[in-house]
Write a protein that holds these residues in place. Structure first.
Motif, PDB file in Angstrom:
ATOM      1  N   GLN A 297      23.424   5.914  86.620  1.00  0.00           N
ATOM      2  CA  GLN A 297      24.358   6.254  87.836  1.00  0.00           C
ATOM      3  C   GLN A 297      25.425   5.186  88.046  1.00  0.00           C
ATOM      4  O   GLN A 297      26.124   5.329  88.774  1.00  0.00           O
ATOM      5  N   THR A 298      25.385   3.964  87.707  1.00  0.00           N
ATOM      6  CA  THR A 298      26.265   3.152  88.009  1.00  0.00           C
ATOM      7  C   THR A 298      27.384   2.868  86.803  1.00  0.00           C
ATOM      8  O   THR A 298      28.080   1.960  86.920  1.00  0.00           O
ATOM      9  N   GLY A 299      27.335   3.991  85.763  1.00  0.00           N
ATOM     10  CA  GLY A 299      28.364   4.074  84.627  1.00  0.00           C
ATOM     11  C   GLY A 299      29.557   4.742  85.040  1.00  0.00           C
ATOM     12  O   GLY A 299      29.488   5.551  86.024  1.00  0.00           O
ATOM     13  N   PRO A 300      30.480   4.689  84.284  1.00  0.00           N
ATOM     14  CA  PRO A 300      31.626   5.630  84.699  1.00  0.00           C
ATOM     15  C   PRO A 300      31.585   7.004  84.269  1.00  0.00           C
ATOM     16  O   PRO A 300      32.688   7.751  84.510  1.00  0.00           O
ATOM     17  N   ASP A 301      30.499   7.095  83.512  1.00  0.00           N
ATOM     18  CA  ASP A 301      30.639   8.517  83.016  1.00  0.00           C
ATOM     19  C   ASP A 301      29.598   9.509  83.829  1.00  0.00           C
ATOM     20  O   ASP A 301      29.306  10.684  83.406  1.00  0.00           O
ATOM     21  N   ILE A 302      29.048   9.101  84.986  1.00  0.00           N
ATOM     22  CA  ILE A 302      28.269   9.861  85.719  1.00  0.00           C
ATOM     23  C   ILE A 302      28.343  11.404  86.153  1.00  0.00           C
ATOM     24  O   ILE A 302      27.750  12.176  86.297  1.00  0.00           O
ATOM     25  N   ASP A 303      29.812  11.476  86.527  1.00  0.00           N
ATOM     26  CA  ASP A 303      30.226  12.742  86.863  1.00  0.00           C
ATOM     27  C   ASP A 303      31.313  13.565  86.077  1.00  0.00           C
ATOM     28  O   ASP A 303      32.491  14.036  86.316  1.00  0.00           O
ATOM     29  N   ARG A 304      31.377  13.008  84.445  1.00  0.00           N
ATOM     30  CA  ARG A 304      32.498  13.241  83.652  1.00  0.00           C
ATOM     31  C   ARG A 304      32.010  14.439  82.735  1.00  0.00           C
ATOM     32  O   ARG A 304      30.614  14.285  82.225  1.00  0.00           O
ATOM     33  N   LEU A 305      32.600  15.446  82.312  1.00  0.00           N
ATOM     34  CA  LEU A 305      32.301  16.428  81.542  1.00  0.00           C
ATOM     35  C   LEU A 305      31.822  16.108  80.179  1.00  0.00           C
ATOM     36  O   LEU A 305      30.794  16.261  79.483  1.00  0.00           O
ATOM     37  N   ASP A 306      32.837  15.415  79.542  1.00  0.00           N
ATOM     38  CA  ASP A 306      32.927  15.219  78.139  1.00  0.00           C
ATOM     39  C   ASP A 306      31.729  14.311  77.721  1.00  0.00           C
ATOM     40  O   ASP A 306      31.301  14.814  76.252  1.00  0.00           O
ATOM     41  N   PRO A 307      31.266  13.435  78.316  1.00  0.00           N
ATOM     42  CA  PRO A 307      30.055  12.372  77.696  1.00  0.00           C
ATOM     43  C   PRO A 307      28.886  13.482  77.914  1.00  0.00           C
ATOM     44  O   PRO A 307      27.905  13.456  76.807  1.00  0.00           O
ATOM     45  N   VAL A 308      28.728  14.342  78.688  1.00  0.00           N
ATOM     46  CA  VAL A 308      27.550  15.146  79.023  1.00  0.00           C
ATOM     47  C   VAL A 308      27.623  16.204  77.845  1.00  0.00           C
ATOM     48  O   VAL A 308      26.404  16.464  77.251  1.00  0.00           O
ATOM     49  N   LEU A 309      28.597  16.715  77.505  1.00  0.00           N
ATOM     50  CA  LEU A 309      28.799  17.644  76.435  1.00  0.00           C
ATOM     51  C   LEU A 309      28.342  17.139  74.949  1.00  0.00           C
ATOM     52  O   LEU A 309      27.859  17.867  74.169  1.00  0.00           O
ATOM     53  N   ARG A 310      28.984  15.870  74.851  1.00  0.00           N
ATOM     54  CA  ARG A 310      28.405  15.293  73.517  1.00  0.00           C
ATOM     55  C   ARG A 310      26.977  15.032  73.532  1.00  0.00           C
ATOM     56  O   ARG A 310      26.513  15.126  72.259  1.00  0.00           O
ATOM     57  N   ARG A 311      26.205  14.524  74.635  1.00  0.00           N
ATOM     58  CA  ARG A 311      25.068  14.263  74.430  1.00  0.00           C
ATOM     59  C   ARG A 311      24.210  15.726  74.414  1.00  0.00           C
ATOM     60  O   ARG A 311      23.122  15.744  73.417  1.00  0.00           O
ATOM     61  N   ILE A 312      24.521  16.826  74.804  1.00  0.00           N
ATOM     62  CA  ILE A 312      24.111  18.126  74.772  1.00  0.00           C
ATOM     63  C   ILE A 312      24.152  18.316  73.261  1.00  0.00           C
ATOM     64  O   ILE A 312      22.972  18.938  72.855  1.00  0.00           O
ATOM     65  N   ASN A 313      25.324  18.581  72.795  1.00  0.00           N
ATOM     66  CA  ASN A 313      25.457  18.907  71.391  1.00  0.00           C
ATOM     67  C   ASN A 313      24.662  18.105  70.229  1.00  0.00           C
ATOM     68  O   ASN A 313      24.534  18.890  69.207  1.00  0.00           O
ATOM     69  N   ALA A 314      24.526  16.860  70.772  1.00  0.00           N
ATOM     70  CA  ALA A 314      23.569  16.283  69.948  1.00  0.00           C
ATOM     71  C   ALA A 314      22.125  16.950  69.732  1.00  0.00           C
ATOM     72  O   ALA A 314      21.479  16.525  68.715  1.00  0.00           O
ATOM     73  N   GLY A 315      21.712  17.635  70.666  1.00  0.00           N
ATOM     74  CA  GLY A 315      20.565  18.086  70.826  1.00  0.00           C
ATOM     75  C   GLY A 315      19.484  17.354  71.361  1.00  0.00           C
ATOM     76  O   GLY A 315      19.443  16.113  71.608  1.00  0.00           O
ATOM     77  N   PRO A 316      18.297  18.057  71.786  1.00  0.00           N
ATOM     78  CA  PRO A 316      17.182  17.367  72.485  1.00  0.00           C
ATOM     79  C   PRO A 316      16.373  16.460  71.386  1.00  0.00           C
ATOM     80  O   PRO A 316      16.718  16.533  70.203  1.00  0.00           O
ATOM     81  N   PRO A 317      15.929  15.386  71.869  1.00  0.00           N
ATOM     82  CA  PRO A 317      15.063  14.516  70.914  1.00  0.00           C
ATOM     83  C   PRO A 317      13.971  15.294  69.757  1.00  0.00           C
ATOM     84  O   PRO A 317      13.410  16.231  70.327  1.00  0.00           O
ATOM     85  N   LYS A 318      13.807  15.092  68.747  1.00  0.00           N
ATOM     86  CA  LYS A 318      12.937  15.678  67.794  1.00  0.00           C
ATOM     87  C   LYS A 318      11.748  14.542  67.634  1.00  0.00           C
ATOM     88  O   LYS A 318      12.036  13.577  67.532  1.00  0.00           O
ATOM     89  N   PRO A 319      10.707  15.111  67.791  1.00  0.00           N
ATOM     90  CA  PRO A 319       9.487  14.434  67.518  1.00  0.00           C
ATOM     91  C   PRO A 319       9.429  13.940  66.035  1.00  0.00           C
ATOM     92  O   PRO A 319      10.257  14.447  65.093  1.00  0.00           O
TER      93      PRO A 319
END
Length: 286
Positions: A264-286
């Motif tokens: 919440q305190t970071g610069p990326d809280i409301d930016r699309l590109d960082p969110v898409l990068r994390r999404i496309n990396a996929g959810p954590p795998k056990p």
């Protein structure tokens, strides 16, 4: 453990088309849910000049663009909503999505900005009482049965809201709160899940395992139906390379969902590109 993506309803994500795109990419990448904030102004000084989107419109766009992922708010401040209108919005989204809604509820904040700015009460005790009575009303409205209610804050005279929600007896209700405060967690124990933040781990920070264990034990101690299904929804910002190792002890402590969030305190809280990068990396795998 299931995995969701968390978005604020401002900045890049004030645009419903952007949220729909995020939802599609999250579904395709194997995530299980998408949750959005429910704020009007958030922190006025910090967010001045930033656009906001209505969370139910954003979630409608996400529902129309997807078929599988769960959708909802984390969290809606019931105390600043009319329960009957909120019930109608949630039931409409539940129908549109084919029964994929999860309803996150809480006190809401920052109280002075989100309530006081509009002449609403800012006493947390008053807001908590509205929240409790409002939640009970929502559950009754969603049933599709007649409702008559004469409470200290809300009155209803023989009203039936149809259609009922697709999910019966209601969509899952998750309740938020700050640990180690106890009252929000006794409230959560009466519903279907808990969405904690921690005084030592705010939005986006990984919660301490020992505190998670204590919180889970406290909630289950106050569950009226100890055998019923109950979700524990933790969240934070993870690196895909290390996420599985970080989340394993949290799952052992009782977490059933991991909600991936930007700091919440970071610069990326409301930016699309960082969110898409994390999404496309996929959810954590056990």
């Amino acid at each position: 453990m299931r995995f969701s993506i968390n978005l604020p309803n401002f900045g890049d994500f004030a645009d419903a088309r952007t949220v729909a795109r995020v939802a599609v990419e999250a579904e395709q990448a194997g995530w299980d849910g998408l949750f959005v904030w429910d704020h009007l102004v958030h922190n006025k000084n910090l967010r001045r000049g930033v656009p906001f989107g209505d969370p139910w419109m954003l979630l409608t766009a996400a529902a129309l663009a997807t078929t599988r992922i769960r959708l909802g708010t984390l969290v809606t401040p019931v105390a600043r909503r009319r329960p009957e209108q909120l019930a109608r919005q949630v039931a409409t989204l539940d129908a549109l999505s084919g029964g994929r809604v999860i309803f996150g509820a809480g006190l809401g904040g920052p109280i002075e900005d989100e309530f006081g700015s509009f002449g609403e009460p800012t006493d947390p005790v008053v807001l908590a009482a509205r929240l409790d009575e409002g939640l009970d009303l929502l559950a009754r409205y969603w049933s599709g049965h007649p409702v008559t209610h004469d409470g200290p804050r809300y009155q209803v005279r023989d009203v039936t809201l149809l259609p009922a929600t697709v999910q019966q007896p209601r969509p899952p209700v998750w309740v938020g709160g700050f640990w180690p405060a106890r009252r929000p967690f006794r409230r959560a124990a009466r519903w279907d899940g808990v969405v904690p933040l921690f005084e030592t781990a705010r939005h986006g920070q990984i919660p301490p395992v020992d505190q998670v264990r204590d919180m889970v034990a406290y909630v289950h101690e106050h569950r009226p139906d100890a055998d019923g299904a109950f979700d524990v929804v933790l969240g934070g910002a993870t690196d895909p390379a290390t996420a599985a190792d970080i989340l394993a002890p949290l799952a052992e402590a009782g977490a059933t969902w991991w909600d991936e969030r930007q700091l919440q305190t970071g610069p990326d809280i409301d930016r699309l590109d960082p969110v898409l990068r994390r999404i496309n990396a996929g959810p954590p795998k056990p």
